[in-house]
Design a protein around this motif. Sequence first.
Motif, mmCIF file in Angstrom:
data_model
loop_
_atom_site.group_PDB
_atom_site.id
_atom_site.type_symbol
_atom_site.label_atom_id
_atom_site.label_comp_id
_atom_site.label_asym_id
_atom_site.label_seq_id
_atom_site.Cartn_x
_atom_site.Cartn_y
_atom_site.Cartn_z
ATOM 1 N N THR A 191 23.789 -9.040 27.826
ATOM 2 C CA THR A 191 23.484 -10.260 27.084
ATOM 3 C C THR A 191 24.664 -10.667 26.220
ATOM 4 O OG1 THR A 191 21.152 -9.610 27.012
ATOM 5 C CG2 THR A 191 21.845 -11.347 25.515
ATOM 6 N N ALA A 192 24.936 -11.967 26.203
ATOM 7 C CA ALA A 192 25.962 -12.540 25.332
ATOM 8 C C ALA A 192 25.301 -13.552 24.405
ATOM 9 C CB ALA A 192 27.067 -13.202 26.151
ATOM 10 N N LEU A 193 25.809 -13.655 23.189
ATOM 11 C CA LEU A 193 25.286 -14.599 22.196
ATOM 12 C C LEU A 193 26.331 -15.680 21.946
ATOM 13 C CD1 LEU A 193 23.180 -15.493 20.122
ATOM 14 C CD2 LEU A 193 24.279 -13.941 18.476
ATOM 15 N N GLN A 194 25.920 -16.943 22.143
ATOM 16 C CA GLN A 194 26.786 -18.084 21.882
ATOM 17 C C GLN A 194 26.101 -19.018 20.886
ATOM 18 O OE1 GLN A 194 27.730 -19.820 25.740
ATOM 19 N NE2 GLN A 194 29.669 -18.735 25.772
ATOM 20 N N VAL A 195 26.906 -19.675 20.081
ATOM 21 C CA VAL A 195 26.414 -20.684 19.152
ATOM 22 C C VAL A 195 27.172 -21.976 19.429
ATOM 23 C CG1 VAL A 195 25.724 -19.034 17.383
ATOM 24 C CG2 VAL A 195 28.059 -19.903 17.386
ATOM 25 N N PHE A 196 26.513 -23.095 19.175
ATOM 26 C CA PHE A 196 27.154 -24.377 19.471
ATOM 27 C C PHE A 196 26.683 -25.437 18.499
ATOM 28 C CE2 PHE A 196 23.188 -24.509 21.744
ATOM 29 C CZ PHE A 196 22.765 -25.831 21.712
ATOM 30 N N SER A 197 27.577 -26.358 18.226
ATOM 31 C CA SER A 197 27.266 -27.627 17.552
ATOM 32 C C SER A 197 28.117 -28.661 18.281
ATOM 33 C CB SER A 197 27.571 -27.538 16.056
ATOM 34 O OG SER A 197 28.917 -27.194 15.834
ATOM 35 N N MET A 232 28.985 -22.715 9.066
ATOM 36 C CA MET A 232 30.108 -21.970 9.620
ATOM 37 C C MET A 232 30.753 -22.677 10.814
ATOM 38 S SD MET A 232 27.910 -18.947 11.470
ATOM 39 C CE MET A 232 29.338 -17.921 11.695
ATOM 40 N N MET A 233 30.112 -23.708 11.319
ATOM 41 C CA MET A 233 30.639 -24.401 12.497
ATOM 42 C C MET A 233 31.719 -25.390 12.092
ATOM 43 S SD MET A 233 28.949 -22.851 14.744
ATOM 44 C CE MET A 233 29.348 -23.762 16.226
ATOM 45 N N PRO A 234 32.794 -25.518 12.870
ATOM 46 C CA PRO A 234 33.900 -26.412 12.495
ATOM 47 C C PRO A 234 33.538 -27.886 12.571
ATOM 48 C CG PRO A 234 34.488 -24.961 14.344
ATOM 49 C CD PRO A 234 33.064 -24.739 14.071
ATOM 50 N N GLY A 235 32.683 -28.270 13.526
ATOM 51 C CA GLY A 235 32.315 -29.679 13.688
ATOM 52 C C GLY A 235 30.825 -29.888 13.588
ATOM 53 N N ARG A 236 30.427 -31.135 13.418
ATOM 54 C CA ARG A 236 29.025 -31.490 13.256
ATOM 55 C C ARG A 236 28.518 -32.196 14.514
ATOM 56 N NH1 ARG A 236 29.307 -34.068 7.115
ATOM 57 N NH2 ARG A 236 29.912 -32.128 6.031
ATOM 58 N N GLY A 237 27.209 -32.052 14.736
ATOM 59 C CA GLY A 237 26.600 -32.682 15.890
ATOM 60 C C GLY A 237 26.113 -31.635 16.886
ATOM 61 N N THR A 238 25.659 -32.120 18.044
ATOM 62 C CA THR A 238 25.153 -31.237 19.096
ATOM 63 C C THR A 238 25.877 -31.594 20.387
ATOM 64 O OG1 THR A 238 22.998 -31.220 18.013
ATOM 65 C CG2 THR A 238 23.105 -30.362 20.247
ATOM 66 N N GLY A 239 26.842 -30.765 20.770
ATOM 67 C CA GLY A 239 27.661 -31.048 21.948
ATOM 68 C C GLY A 239 27.185 -30.283 23.171
ATOM 69 N N PHE A 240 26.269 -30.893 23.939
ATOM 70 C CA PHE A 240 25.753 -30.228 25.136
ATOM 71 C C PHE A 240 26.785 -30.200 26.265
ATOM 72 C CE2 PHE A 240 21.647 -31.349 23.123
ATOM 73 C CZ PHE A 240 21.083 -30.088 23.119
ATOM 74 N N ASP A 241 27.651 -31.207 26.333
ATOM 75 C CA ASP A 241 28.667 -31.228 27.393
ATOM 76 C C ASP A 241 29.615 -30.039 27.258
ATOM 77 O OD1 ASP A 241 27.550 -33.503 28.385
ATOM 78 O OD2 ASP A 241 28.989 -34.867 27.449
ATOM 79 N N THR A 283 33.431 -17.677 10.754
ATOM 80 C CA THR A 283 33.783 -19.023 10.328
ATOM 81 C C THR A 283 35.272 -19.288 10.524
ATOM 82 O OG1 THR A 283 32.003 -18.985 8.695
ATOM 83 C CG2 THR A 283 33.708 -20.659 8.414
ATOM 84 N N LYS A 284 36.097 -18.356 10.087
ATOM 85 C CA LYS A 284 37.544 -18.515 10.252
ATOM 86 C C LYS A 284 37.943 -18.471 11.723
ATOM 87 C CE LYS A 284 38.816 -16.625 5.735
ATOM 88 N NZ LYS A 284 39.585 -15.573 5.010
ATOM 89 N N LYS A 285 37.251 -17.619 12.480
ATOM 90 C CA LYS A 285 37.553 -17.510 13.911
ATOM 91 C C LYS A 285 37.261 -18.820 14.628
ATOM 92 C CE LYS A 285 35.816 -15.273 18.087
ATOM 93 N NZ LYS A 285 34.836 -14.316 18.643
ATOM 94 N N PHE A 286 36.108 -19.441 14.339
ATOM 95 C CA PHE A 286 35.736 -20.688 14.999
ATOM 96 C C PHE A 286 36.710 -21.808 14.643
ATOM 97 C CE2 PHE A 286 31.004 -19.234 14.944
ATOM 98 C CZ PHE A 286 31.314 -18.291 15.902
ATOM 99 N N LYS A 287 37.084 -21.889 13.378
ATOM 100 C CA LYS A 287 38.036 -22.921 12.956
ATOM 101 C C LYS A 287 39.396 -22.714 13.614
ATOM 102 C CE LYS A 287 35.928 -23.945 8.459
ATOM 103 N NZ LYS A 287 36.114 -23.963 6.980
ATOM 104 N N TYR A 288 39.802 -21.470 13.744
ATOM 105 C CA TYR A 288 41.089 -21.170 14.382
ATOM 106 C C TYR A 288 41.057 -21.566 15.856
ATOM 107 C CZ TYR A 288 44.966 -18.447 16.272
ATOM 108 O OH TYR A 288 46.102 -18.055 16.927
ATOM 109 N N GLN A 289 39.939 -21.290 16.538
ATOM 110 C CA GLN A 289 39.834 -21.631 17.954
ATOM 111 C C GLN A 289 39.913 -23.136 18.174
ATOM 112 O OE1 GLN A 289 36.137 -19.692 18.960
ATOM 113 N NE2 GLN A 289 37.157 -17.822 19.656
ATOM 114 N N VAL A 290 39.283 -23.901 17.295
ATOM 115 C CA VAL A 290 39.336 -25.361 17.421
ATOM 116 C C VAL A 290 40.727 -25.874 17.077
ATOM 117 C CG1 VAL A 290 38.427 -27.524 16.501
ATOM 118 C CG2 VAL A 290 36.876 -25.634 17.016
ATOM 119 N N LYS A 291 41.329 -25.304 16.033
ATOM 120 C CA LYS A 291 42.663 -25.744 15.608
ATOM 121 C C LYS A 291 43.698 -25.493 16.691
ATOM 122 C CE LYS A 291 46.059 -25.096 11.908
ATOM 123 N NZ LYS A 291 46.374 -24.359 10.651
ATOM 124 N N LYS A 292 43.628 -24.342 17.350
ATOM 125 C CA LYS A 292 44.574 -23.994 18.412
ATOM 126 C C LYS A 292 44.147 -24.542 19.770
ATOM 127 C CE LYS A 292 47.374 -21.657 15.803
ATOM 128 N NZ LYS A 292 48.775 -22.113 15.578
#
Length: 587
Positions: free
Chosen positions: A140-146, A173-182, A566-575
């Motif tokens: 099992t893997a756990l993913q979170v999304f916004s 903790m999520m870098p962006g707002r909304g619900t991105g299903f795509d 939180t820092k990891k998610f922001k770094y992934q989006v930034k890079k």
Amino acid sequence: MDKITNIDWEKFHFLRPEYIWMAIPMGLIILLGILVYAEKSKWKKNIAQHLQPYVIQKGTAWKSRLIHVSLLLLFAIGFIAFLGPAWNKEKKPAKKLKSKLVIALDLSQSMLTTDISPTRLERAKFKIRDFLDANPRAETALQVFSASTHTVVPFTTDYKIILDQIDGLKPAMMPGRGTGFDALFKDLDSLFTGNKAEGKIMLITDDLNGLDVQKVSTFLQDNNVALYLYPISTQSGGEVPSFVNPKRPLKIKGKTITSQLDVDTEQALSGLKNLHIMNLTLDKSDVKTVAKEISEHLVFEDSQGDKQENWNDNGYWLMIPLVFFFLFSFRKGWALYSVLFMVVLGSSCGNNKESAKDTKTVKKDTLKFADLWYTKDYQGQMDFDKKDYKKAAKEFRDPLHKGVAYYKAGNYAEARKAFEQDSSSIGKYNLGLTYAKMGDLERSKKVFEELVVSDTSMANARNNLRKVTQVMAGADSMNTKKVPLNKNRPNPKNEQNKSMEDLGGGGQKATKKDMEKQRLEETTNTGKRIGKEMDEVPDDFNSGKGQIPSNVLMRKVDDDPTLFLTKKFKYQVKKKKVIEEKTPNEW
């Protein structure tokens, strides 16, 4: 036996015919050996005439010829078995494949709506815990999304890792707002592309408005997956809390934002193949049913393997007569007799004190087959090498090795008893370590002091004596009577949260400055010290051999999983390692 009696000679062939040429040099070597060692008549002339009847025995020439013929026969049987005779086929067993599971949790702001008590997000966390407690058995893997999708825990069967991360998940903790299903389905598509075993996805969300039915249908058709959709919302809905103050509703352009279940989209999705709509229940029955279904359909067989057939190598049947005749190929069949003799008397030929001691011990314990061949200490060493220290400690008879095994197993009380029976320097050294592990620093110091005097070569004993002395001195300096108290600091006022709906603790939201101050006060009040661990007994320990390894430093690091993610998610989006989708809604 049907394979031997019903041989299809039309299909008979060798699996390794390219090695047939090796019979020529091997045959020449055997023939050369027979010619070299054949009986010659020249040497008989060198024996006195009156001694020849006693030295040369007539009528035994047939025995030597029989030996030569049997040798050629044994070689022929073995070589044919090596070539791999085959005349029938057998189906290749199908490859076993295990299904994988992804839990995708929506962390948009609308998940904090309180139409489902205490909030949609907290109820989703409860359901995930109940689901994993039901043990679906899948990786099992756990993913979170916004607006973007991130992996919290990769595929694992250790559900405790996932459970440890759930409590800290929150929309902030999520870098962006909304619900991105795509973005979510693009990431899921990369995980399940080309999978042969049917994958499982549990999608937990409250916003079905942004879920495109056609795109979901295309995703299910392109991938071998089953989607379990868990809508955490009600038809009546509720007000989405504000980003700044969760107790106030979110307003955009003066309009209060509400969120409710989209019934039309839910009905449209329910008609898709391999998509299952989960109904929210107050008990655990909803997630238990899904966990049971995933567990029962966990293993799949690769259908391509059923179509493949391989020729069966039947050469192993020839090994039976080969081994049988080989045992009787020696003089008077003593090879067979020696095997029987070793089986019966092989374990009772020891005459040392250790064997006698083991025999008495075996009488007390249940006799095992391994006791016929190995001593207890040898069995203990095998278990020790496998890192089964508890079992090794019970097998060892030598007190030093027994103590080391108990020490590695964490049973310091039994380790102390074993080391006390050993008077060697290494035994005393380990006894000092054991006392230190048990917290008896006074005895540990005494043992190391005696060891430093009796054995000057034990440099590690001097180092550990110094460490024990420092720890004891540090403990004295931490006496509460000597610690100055800050009388001006006000006492903390923690009030119990009596509300079943409010999970915020009933207090004001703490700022970053408050959190740093609280962390500093906790460190000061508890007097927590960062220490170093003393030398431990090495895994490859042998009595009287080698050096005890250098110090292993262990430090305690304060960590905050939520802050790290939180820092990891922001770094992934930034890079740009993760794509952030532009969503029509910000909640």
